[in-house]
Design a protein around this motif. Structure first.
Motif, PDB file in Angstrom:
ATOM      1  N   THR A 183       8.660  -3.577  -5.464  1.00  0.00           N
ATOM      2  CA  THR A 183       7.842  -3.086  -4.348  1.00  0.00           C
ATOM      3  C   THR A 183       8.509  -1.822  -3.828  1.00  0.00           C
ATOM      4  O   THR A 183       9.547  -1.416  -4.333  1.00  0.00           O
ATOM      5  CB  THR A 183       7.837  -4.104  -3.195  1.00  0.00           C
TER       6      THR A 183
ATOM      7  N   PRO B  13       7.562  -8.834  -9.005  1.00  0.00           N
ATOM      8  CA  PRO B  13       7.460  -7.394  -9.249  1.00  0.00           C
ATOM      9  C   PRO B  13       8.207  -6.543  -8.228  1.00  0.00           C
ATOM     10  O   PRO B  13       8.502  -7.001  -7.116  1.00  0.00           O
ATOM     11  CB  PRO B  13       5.950  -7.127  -9.169  1.00  0.00           C
TER      12      PRO B  13
ATOM     13  N   LYS C 215       6.145   2.744  -9.097  1.00  0.00           N
ATOM     14  CA  LYS C 215       5.626   1.971 -10.232  1.00  0.00           C
ATOM     15  C   LYS C 215       6.026   2.573 -11.574  1.00  0.00           C
ATOM     16  O   LYS C 215       5.603   2.098 -12.624  1.00  0.00           O
ATOM     17  CB  LYS C 215       4.095   1.881 -10.148  1.00  0.00           C
TER      18      LYS C 215
ATOM     19  N   GLY D  30      -0.664 -10.618  -1.057  1.00  0.00           N
ATOM     20  CA  GLY D  30      -1.198  -9.903  -2.220  1.00  0.00           C
ATOM     21  C   GLY D  30      -0.347  -8.701  -2.600  1.00  0.00           C
ATOM     22  O   GLY D  30      -0.302  -8.315  -3.758  1.00  0.00           O
ATOM     23  N   TYR D  31       0.316  -8.071  -1.582  1.00  0.00           N
ATOM     24  CA  TYR D  31       1.185  -6.923  -1.844  1.00  0.00           C
ATOM     25  C   TYR D  31       2.287  -7.347  -2.812  1.00  0.00           C
ATOM     26  O   TYR D  31       2.780  -8.447  -2.666  1.00  0.00           O
ATOM     27  CB  TYR D  31       1.782  -6.417  -0.523  1.00  0.00           C
ATOM     28  N   PRO D  32       2.668  -6.565  -3.819  1.00  0.00           N
ATOM     29  CA  PRO D  32       2.317  -5.180  -4.094  1.00  0.00           C
ATOM     30  C   PRO D  32       1.034  -5.020  -4.911  1.00  0.00           C
ATOM     31  O   PRO D  32       0.731  -3.904  -5.337  1.00  0.00           O
ATOM     32  CB  PRO D  32       3.523  -4.656  -4.886  1.00  0.00           C
ATOM     33  N   GLY D  33       0.279  -6.089  -5.128  1.00  0.00           N
ATOM     34  CA  GLY D  33      -1.034  -5.972  -5.773  1.00  0.00           C
ATOM     35  C   GLY D  33      -2.096  -5.717  -4.717  1.00  0.00           C
ATOM     36  O   GLY D  33      -1.837  -5.077  -3.689  1.00  0.00           O
ATOM     37  N   ASN D  34      -3.290  -6.236  -4.949  1.00  0.00           N
ATOM     38  CA  ASN D  34      -4.395  -6.006  -4.007  1.00  0.00           C
ATOM     39  C   ASN D  34      -4.223  -6.848  -2.748  1.00  0.00           C
ATOM     40  O   ASN D  34      -3.775  -7.989  -2.817  1.00  0.00           O
ATOM     41  CB  ASN D  34      -5.733  -6.377  -4.657  1.00  0.00           C
ATOM     42  N   TYR D  35      -4.588  -6.289  -1.630  1.00  0.00           N
ATOM     43  CA  TYR D  35      -4.483  -7.011  -0.359  1.00  0.00           C
ATOM     44  C   TYR D  35      -5.608  -6.550   0.554  1.00  0.00           C
ATOM     45  O   TYR D  35      -6.206  -5.494   0.337  1.00  0.00           O
ATOM     46  CB  TYR D  35      -3.121  -6.745   0.298  1.00  0.00           C
TER      47      TYR D  35
END
Ligand code: AMP
Ligand code: GLY
Length: 427
Positions: A224, A222, A151, A336-341
């Motif tokens: 990953t 985004p 990130k 949801g990846y790379p955010g919340n999952y």
């Protein structure tokens, strides 16, 4: 010999699969592992950040050789600690792992040794970093110095975006990793992942691969950790491979030795292949994930013998053989990846998927419970296949994906598109 592998991702499943096939491996353990790795190795519930616990297990279980998968324990000095305790370990020392752990360290090493890379400056405060970005103009790349789990890089298309990224990093968004920032030139070209095995003095090229970093089809969305990969990378021609070894890898190995921190292990160079040839984007001090999944499918030689030769400083007269086939892997991730999952949903159809010719399924984030395989991470499965061409490997991998029933998961549908397009125009 008794071998302990550290890690729990798809990379480690692929390494375990290959190591389990070695005639040198009597017993193979993995800590902490996952549900797929459990088919190849005995899982040990160790916290690998607890070096004393790892050493105690090695002594109690008469471990002859430890192989470290991820970067965090390498940068925390696990190789130094295990070797000091008399346990042979594959991977770089803490000092050598700075090639991944500090982007500024690597940039300075490149500059001092004429290794081709993007022009750059290092900063410890926002105002001069922003001033430099303004004088250079966009596009420009802003990077946190330290480990940031993928990130820490912003490719800014405008100066305003660059300034915002500088503020976010110095604002503590990435914690310690952002205490120093590198601002560097934007490089144009095609990316490739290049791997070399080194013993501190000698280096041999492994196969190349191409990763797909963006979450969405058509390389959108985004970044990953990687949504799929294939090998070989068509841009890595024999000439480009030789130039990468001569201009990037070997000068790095010599420089690390001269500094008194010889680099032993796998050196993973993220390359940009442009019109002037290969340039280094970054180094990683470990195998790539998911690149390792395709590399291991193509490796004909004994992996354990190769890793031992690197550890023992014996790569001088060593070489590896590869299958000429192409390999491709599709990452199945939790929605949801790379955010919340969410974790914990059941995955079915793995056995039927694995029966397709050439297919091997590596687990990236799973656990077994009550006879079921449950999702246990962001990247969950690596559905991988060999084929005579990337086109065939891709068809096999997606045929397997289509047999997997996991409503909470998703994948990209275009892994390998650059190579498939090249193959189609050739024929
Ligand atoms: P890294 O974490 O350094 O691999 O950077 C993540 C991604 O950002 C790379 O895979 C590239 O796609 C992109 N990137 C990093 N540095 C540059 C650069 N100097 N020029 C162009 N793209 C870059
Ligand atoms: N797939 C890129 C990495 O392992 O860092």
């Amino acid at each position: 010999m008794n071998i302990l592998l550290l890690g729990s991702g798809g990379r480690e499943h692929a390494l375990a699969w290959k190591m389990a096939a070695s005639p040198l491996a009597d017993r193979l353990y993995c800590a902490p592992g996952n549900a797929g790795i459990a088919r190849e190795a005995e899982l040990v519930p160790l916290d690998i950040a607890d070096h004393a616990a790892v050493i105690a297990f090695c002594k109690a279980s008469k471990i002859d050789f430890v192989v470290v998968g991820p970067e965090a324990p390498l940068c925390a000095g696990i190789v130094d600690d295990l070797e000091r305790a008399g346990i042979k370990t594959f991977g770089p020392t803490k000092a050598a792992a700075q090639l991944e752990g500090s982007k500024g360290f690597t940039k300075d090493l490149c500059k001092a040794n004429n290794i081709p890379t993007a022009a750059y400056e290092r900063f410890t405060a926002a105002a001069p970093a922003k001033a430099y970005a303004r004088t250079q103009g966009a596009p420009i790349v802003i990077k946190a110095d330290g480990l940031a789990a993928g990130k820490g890089v912003v490719v800014a298309q405008t100066v305003a975006e660059a300034e915002q990224a500088v503020d976010l990093m110095f604002g503590g968004l990435l914690g310690e990793a952002g205490a120093e920032v590198v601002v560097e030139e934007f490089l144009a070209g095609e990316e490739a992942s290049f791997f070399a095995l080194t013993d501190g003095e000698n280096a041999i090229a492994l196969a190349s691969a191409q990763d797909h970093k963006r979450v969405g089809d058509g390389d959108t969305g985004p970044n990953t950790g990687g949504m799929g990969a294939y090998s070989p990378a068509p841009v890595m021609t024999p000439e480009m491979t030789k130039r990468t070894m001569d201009e990037i890898i070997l000068p790095t190995v010599r420089a690390m030795k001269a500094m008194g921190s010889p680099y032993k292990g796998v050196l993973f160079a993220g390359l940009m292949i442009g019109k002037d040839g290969p340039k280094l984007i970054e180094y990683n001090a470990r195998f790539g994930d998911p690149e390792t999944q395709v590399l291991m499918l193509r490796l004909m030689s004994d992996l354990v013998a190769a890793l031992l030769a690197a550890r023992d400083g014996q790569l001088k007269n060593f070489d590896l053989r590869w299958y000429p086939d192409a390999a491709l892997t599709v990452v199945m991730a939790a929605k949801g990846y790379p955010g919340n999952y969410a974790k914990g949903s059941a995955i079915e159809g793995l056995e039927a998927a694995g029966q397709i010719e050439g297919v091997e399924i590596f687990h990236a984030g799973t656990r077994a419970e009550g006879g079921k395989i449950l999702a246990n991470g962001g990247r969950v499965l690596n559905v991988s296949a060999l084929g005579r061409s990337v086109t065939q490997a891709q068809a096999r991998a997606y045929a397997a994906v289509d047999r997997i029933r996991w409503p909470d998961g998703f994948c990209r549908r275009d892994i390998g598109w650059q190579a498939v397009r090249r193959e189609q125009t050739k024929s």
